[in-house]
Design a protein around this motif. Structure first.
Motif, PDB file in Angstrom:
ATOM      1  N   ARG A 156      -4.179   3.184   7.110  1.00  0.00           N
ATOM      2  CA  ARG A 156      -5.193   2.118   7.012  1.00  0.00           C
ATOM      3  C   ARG A 156      -6.526   2.569   7.598  1.00  0.00           C
ATOM      4  O   ARG A 156      -7.567   2.006   7.288  1.00  0.00           O
ATOM      5  CB  ARG A 156      -4.690   0.860   7.732  1.00  0.00           C
ATOM      6  CG  ARG A 156      -3.524   0.185   7.019  1.00  0.00           C
ATOM      7  CD  ARG A 156      -3.131  -1.111   7.720  1.00  0.00           C
ATOM      8  NE  ARG A 156      -2.112  -1.845   6.981  1.00  0.00           N
ATOM      9  CZ  ARG A 156      -0.809  -1.650   7.105  1.00  0.00           C
ATOM     10  NH1 ARG A 156      -0.363  -0.729   7.956  1.00  0.00           N
ATOM     11  NH2 ARG A 156       0.062  -2.360   6.405  1.00  0.00           N
ATOM     12  N   LYS A 160      -5.602  -0.760  -7.002  1.00  0.00           N
ATOM     13  CA  LYS A 160      -5.596  -1.614  -5.809  1.00  0.00           C
ATOM     14  C   LYS A 160      -6.037  -0.863  -4.556  1.00  0.00           C
ATOM     15  O   LYS A 160      -6.665  -1.443  -3.655  1.00  0.00           O
ATOM     16  CB  LYS A 160      -4.199  -2.194  -5.597  1.00  0.00           C
ATOM     17  CG  LYS A 160      -3.727  -3.110  -6.724  1.00  0.00           C
ATOM     18  CD  LYS A 160      -2.332  -3.637  -6.436  1.00  0.00           C
ATOM     19  CE  LYS A 160      -1.850  -4.572  -7.551  1.00  0.00           C
ATOM     20  NZ  LYS A 160      -0.481  -5.069  -7.294  1.00  0.00           N
ATOM     21  N   PHE A 161      -5.680   0.408  -4.497  1.00  0.00           N
ATOM     22  CA  PHE A 161      -5.951   1.195  -3.286  1.00  0.00           C
ATOM     23  C   PHE A 161      -6.582   2.531  -3.700  1.00  0.00           C
ATOM     24  O   PHE A 161      -5.876   3.533  -3.850  1.00  0.00           O
ATOM     25  CB  PHE A 161      -4.658   1.439  -2.505  1.00  0.00           C
ATOM     26  CG  PHE A 161      -3.875   0.196  -2.213  1.00  0.00           C
ATOM     27  CD1 PHE A 161      -4.254  -0.669  -1.205  1.00  0.00           C
ATOM     28  CD2 PHE A 161      -2.758  -0.134  -2.990  1.00  0.00           C
ATOM     29  CE1 PHE A 161      -3.534  -1.824  -0.945  1.00  0.00           C
ATOM     30  CE2 PHE A 161      -2.030  -1.283  -2.740  1.00  0.00           C
ATOM     31  CZ  PHE A 161      -2.425  -2.142  -1.716  1.00  0.00           C
ATOM     32  N   GLN A 209       0.813  -1.213   0.000  1.00  0.00           N
ATOM     33  CA  GLN A 209       0.000   0.000   0.000  1.00  0.00           C
ATOM     34  C   GLN A 209       0.854   1.274   0.000  1.00  0.00           C
ATOM     35  O   GLN A 209       0.389   2.343  -0.403  1.00  0.00           O
ATOM     36  CB  GLN A 209      -0.911  -0.002   1.229  1.00  0.00           C
ATOM     37  CG  GLN A 209      -1.844   1.200   1.334  1.00  0.00           C
ATOM     38  CD  GLN A 209      -2.757   1.115   2.540  1.00  0.00           C
ATOM     39  OE1 GLN A 209      -2.863   0.037   3.165  1.00  0.00           O
ATOM     40  NE2 GLN A 209      -3.421   2.196   2.890  1.00  0.00           N
ATOM     41  N   TYR A 210       2.135   1.145   0.416  1.00  0.00           N
ATOM     42  CA  TYR A 210       2.973   2.341   0.575  1.00  0.00           C
ATOM     43  C   TYR A 210       4.201   2.346  -0.335  1.00  0.00           C
ATOM     44  O   TYR A 210       5.078   3.195  -0.172  1.00  0.00           O
ATOM     45  CB  TYR A 210       3.401   2.467   2.038  1.00  0.00           C
ATOM     46  CG  TYR A 210       2.211   2.578   2.970  1.00  0.00           C
ATOM     47  CD1 TYR A 210       1.393   3.702   2.939  1.00  0.00           C
ATOM     48  CD2 TYR A 210       1.896   1.542   3.846  1.00  0.00           C
ATOM     49  CE1 TYR A 210       0.288   3.802   3.776  1.00  0.00           C
ATOM     50  CE2 TYR A 210       0.790   1.635   4.680  1.00  0.00           C
ATOM     51  CZ  TYR A 210      -0.008   2.763   4.638  1.00  0.00           C
ATOM     52  OH  TYR A 210      -1.112   2.863   5.456  1.00  0.00           O
ATOM     53  N   HIS A 223      -1.482   1.736  -8.508  1.00  0.00           N
ATOM     54  CA  HIS A 223      -1.784   1.934  -7.087  1.00  0.00           C
ATOM     55  C   HIS A 223      -3.278   2.219  -6.892  1.00  0.00           C
ATOM     56  O   HIS A 223      -3.913   1.634  -5.992  1.00  0.00           O
ATOM     57  CB  HIS A 223      -0.954   3.102  -6.550  1.00  0.00           C
ATOM     58  CG  HIS A 223      -1.298   3.489  -5.146  1.00  0.00           C
ATOM     59  ND1 HIS A 223      -0.763   2.859  -4.039  1.00  0.00           N
ATOM     60  CD2 HIS A 223      -2.146   4.443  -4.663  1.00  0.00           C
ATOM     61  CE1 HIS A 223      -1.267   3.397  -2.943  1.00  0.00           C
ATOM     62  NE2 HIS A 223      -2.096   4.366  -3.289  1.00  0.00           N
TER      63      HIS A 223
END
Length: 393
Positions: A303, A272-273, A197-198, A269
């Motif tokens: 999060r 997915k996020f 995520q990062y 990205h």
């Protein structure tokens, strides 16, 4: 012509001695002649007397009658008293204000706080610098704050000269350290060591040259995937331990070219996020805007759908990634190294310093050149080649 006399001292046999009026009444006497008549006015502080004497001379030069003297203060403010008022009037956000308060309280007031403003001399400042602790950048920062404070006292007419700006006072020097840019292998290693995520943190830092706060504040609407440009118009920063949105450093928004690989990474990205809307107060010098809620669809969030902050990223994400990638966990390998890598690679590839400075959002092109001069291609050899071609038969 106006003259200033010290009523408390006189010169006898080449030495300064006290007069019978020592310690009595106002010490400094300004004398001048007006239409053949000698007049005078006494002042407690020399700075006030010198200022009034200049006003008298200017008035006489214009052929006018000197006006009544401005009231001299009964008590010259101490450095502590003046610093309190000066700090309260600074046009900065809470975060910057806290930094200045700490510097004044911990580094300046212990030495100078109880002294009247006009009692601070260049000798005092030199002695203070000799014992001032901290890193070079910290010492220089504190020196500049003290100089700004005393310069304001000059502007307010309380003292005649700024003792911190005297020629004999040398500011702390910073030995600029050349930060080694990362190569592609290290970038990949650290990116892969981050949670999925990062991982975009590395791509945005090395591919756009953004500061960490600018990465945290980058919104979907700021990235033009088709046009290939990124608008850098806000950052996430901590003001008195509270997160706020604010303009980038120096309050300079800018536009940065978007490389294709970075654009692809952003698309991947977001698939997915998806971006999440985060609302924070907007920190502004304008009272009507300061504290107003400001919603932004951020590319990177926690999060819990909050904005990232440097403390969390450093301790929970960045350092563990460095350890996993076997990269030394030093200050030189903080997130800011991504920005150095970006700038160094551009300069080494021949991108002009003015353009690099603009992409980085530097206030001074000279600063960019001084910082990244080591990355400039061999200018001397280029000069030789050009002149050889010119002079070759």
């Amino acid at each position: 012509m106006a003259f200033i006399k010290d009523k408390w001292h006189t010169i006898k046999d080449g030495e300064q001695v006290r007069t019978a009026r020592f310690g009595q009444g106002r010490r400094w006497l300004v004398r001048w002649r007006e239409h053949g008549v000698e007049k005078s006015k006494a002042f407690t502080y020399k700075a006030e007397a010198e200022r009034f004497a200049r006003e008298v001379e200017n008035t006489l030069d214009r052929g006018e009658t000197p006006s009544a003297a401005p009231a001299a203060p009964d008590v010259m403010p101490t450095v502590r008293e003046y610093a309190t008022r000066w700090l309260a009037a600074q046009p900065y956000g809470p975060g910057a204000q806290v930094q200045r308060d700490v510097s004044v309280r911990n580094a300046i007031l212990p030495t100078f706080g109880d002294l009247p403003l006009d009692a601070v001399t260049p000798a005092h400042v030199r002695e203070w610098l000799a014992i001032l602790s901290g890193a070079e950048a910290t010492r220089l920062h504190r020196f500049r704050i003290f100089s700004s404070l005393m310069a304001a006292a000059v502007d307010d007419g309380l003292i005649v000269r700024n003792p911190v700006a005297a020629r004999s006072v040398k500011p702390p020097k910073i030995t600029r350290k050349v930060v080694e840019p990362w190569d592609a292998a290290r970038l990949d290693a650290v990116r892969d060591a981050l949670p999925e995520q990062y991982r975009l943190l590395v791509t945005l830092g090395a591919g756009l040259g953004l500061r960490s706060g600018e990465i945290f504040g980058l919104g979907v609407q700021d990235v033009d995937l088709k046009g290939g440009m990124v608008q850098v118009r806000r950052q996430v920063r901590l003001d008195a331990s509270k997160q706020v949105f604010a303009l980038p450093k120096y309050e300079r928004t800018r536009e940065v070219p978007l490389p294709g690989i970075v654009a692809d990474a952003v698309r991947e990205h977001l698939d997915k996020f998806p971006a999440r809307i985060v609302t924070l107060p907007w920190a502004s010098r304008e009272a009507r805007d300061n504290g107003e809620p400001h919603p932004v669809a951020l590319l990177l969030t926690t999060r819990e759908s909050g904005a990232l902050n440097r403390n969390y990223v450093s301790s929970k994400l960045w350092r563990p990634a460095l350890k996993a990638a076997t990269v030394p966990q030093t200050r030189d390998n903080g997130m800011h190294v991504l920005r150095h890598t970006y700038a160094s690679r551009l300069v080494a590839a021949g991108v002009g310093i003015p353009n690099v400075s603009r992409y980085l959002g530097h206030a001074d092109t000279g600063f960019t050149l001084r910082t990244y001069a080591h990355a400039v291609p061999d200018a001397e050899q280029d000069a030789r080649n050009v002149l050889d071609a010119l002079l070759r038969p």
